[in-house]
Scaffold this motif. Sequence first.
Motif, PDB file in Angstrom:
ATOM      1  N   VAL A 178       1.666  -1.408   7.474  1.00 59.11           N
ATOM      2  CA  VAL A 178       2.925  -2.135   7.548  1.00 59.11           C
ATOM      3  C   VAL A 178       3.859  -1.369   8.492  1.00 59.11           C
ATOM      4  CG1 VAL A 178       4.893  -2.889   6.142  1.00 59.11           C
ATOM      5  CG2 VAL A 178       2.588  -3.030   5.230  1.00 59.11           C
ATOM      6  N   PRO A 179       4.680  -2.063   9.308  1.00 60.67           N
ATOM      7  CA  PRO A 179       5.622  -1.340  10.180  1.00 60.67           C
ATOM      8  C   PRO A 179       6.606  -0.496   9.377  1.00 60.67           C
ATOM      9  CG  PRO A 179       5.853  -3.738  10.427  1.00 60.67           C
ATOM     10  CD  PRO A 179       4.750  -3.498   9.486  1.00 60.67           C
TER      11      PRO A 179
ATOM     12  N   GLY B 155       3.880   5.776  -1.577  1.00 57.53           N
ATOM     13  CA  GLY B 155       3.103   5.909  -2.802  1.00 57.53           C
ATOM     14  C   GLY B 155       2.458   4.623  -3.286  1.00 57.53           C
ATOM     15  N   ILE B 156       2.559   3.537  -2.533  1.00 52.04           N
ATOM     16  CA  ILE B 156       1.965   2.260  -2.929  1.00 52.04           C
ATOM     17  C   ILE B 156       0.508   2.242  -2.458  1.00 52.04           C
ATOM     18  CG2 ILE B 156       2.130  -0.255  -2.697  1.00 52.04           C
ATOM     19  CD1 ILE B 156       4.452   1.054  -4.194  1.00 52.04           C
TER      20      ILE B 156
ATOM     21  N   LYS C 192       0.201  -2.854   0.012  1.00 50.35           N
ATOM     22  CA  LYS C 192       1.375  -2.531   0.829  1.00 50.35           C
ATOM     23  C   LYS C 192       2.052  -3.754   1.439  1.00 50.35           C
ATOM     24  CE  LYS C 192       1.212   2.239   1.980  1.00 50.35           C
ATOM     25  NZ  LYS C 192       1.610   3.221   2.935  1.00 50.35           N
ATOM     26  N   ALA C 193       1.323  -4.624   2.097  1.00 53.98           N
ATOM     27  CA  ALA C 193       1.948  -5.783   2.747  1.00 53.98           C
ATOM     28  C   ALA C 193       2.572  -6.745   1.730  1.00 53.98           C
ATOM     29  CB  ALA C 193       0.959  -6.502   3.648  1.00 53.98           C
ATOM     30  N   PRO C 194       1.890  -7.081   0.627  1.00 50.05           N
ATOM     31  CA  PRO C 194       2.555  -7.949  -0.364  1.00 50.05           C
ATOM     32  C   PRO C 194       3.802  -7.294  -0.964  1.00 50.05           C
ATOM     33  CG  PRO C 194       0.208  -7.849  -0.806  1.00 50.05           C
ATOM     34  CD  PRO C 194       0.492  -6.853   0.266  1.00 50.05           C
TER      35      PRO C 194
ATOM     36  N   ILE D 241       4.875  -8.617   9.378  1.00 56.15           N
ATOM     37  CA  ILE D 241       4.501  -7.617   8.367  1.00 56.15           C
ATOM     38  C   ILE D 241       2.982  -7.475   8.296  1.00 56.15           C
ATOM     39  CG2 ILE D 241       4.570  -7.066   5.899  1.00 56.15           C
ATOM     40  CD1 ILE D 241       7.256  -6.703   7.277  1.00 56.15           C
ATOM     41  N   TRP D 242       2.286  -8.602   8.361  1.00 56.79           N
ATOM     42  CA  TRP D 242       0.837  -8.609   8.171  1.00 56.79           C
ATOM     43  C   TRP D 242       0.042  -8.403   9.470  1.00 56.79           C
ATOM     44  CZ3 TRP D 242      -2.281  -9.103   3.835  1.00 56.79           C
ATOM     45  CH2 TRP D 242      -1.604  -9.309   2.626  1.00 56.79           C
TER      46      TRP D 242
END
Length: 125
Positions: free
Chosen positions: A77-78, A32-33, A38-40, A69-70
């Motif tokens: 994102v994984p 839901g982000i 998402k990554a931050p 992550i990035w």
Amino acid sequence: MAKGEAATSKRPKAQELVTRDYTINLHKRLHGITFKKKAPRAIREIKKFAMLMMKTSDVRVDARVNKHIWKSGVRNVPYRVRLRLSRKRNEDEEATEKLYTLVQLAMDAPASKVKGLQTEVVTDV
């Protein structure tokens, strides 16, 4: 002394230097982000997880974790990531915290290879 408590244990559990490998499911933490956040948010969730598990407010994330992550961009994102959390002694004399947590990448593998792995205490660091 309480039943089952060791007589040789002088220091509380939160004060011991320890290293553990954890699998973090980022997919459920990022549900839901907004895409561009998402990554931050994943980095913040990793820090929050490390604070909760290692009981230190000072959490330092390694650059390899950030790159992992990035690597697919801000949106992709994984799903899962295998991390090594190490509780270490703070060398700085003026530090308010005696211990800090270092977050490192334990396994650079896709989420399908990480799924189902249990938390492990690492002894040979």
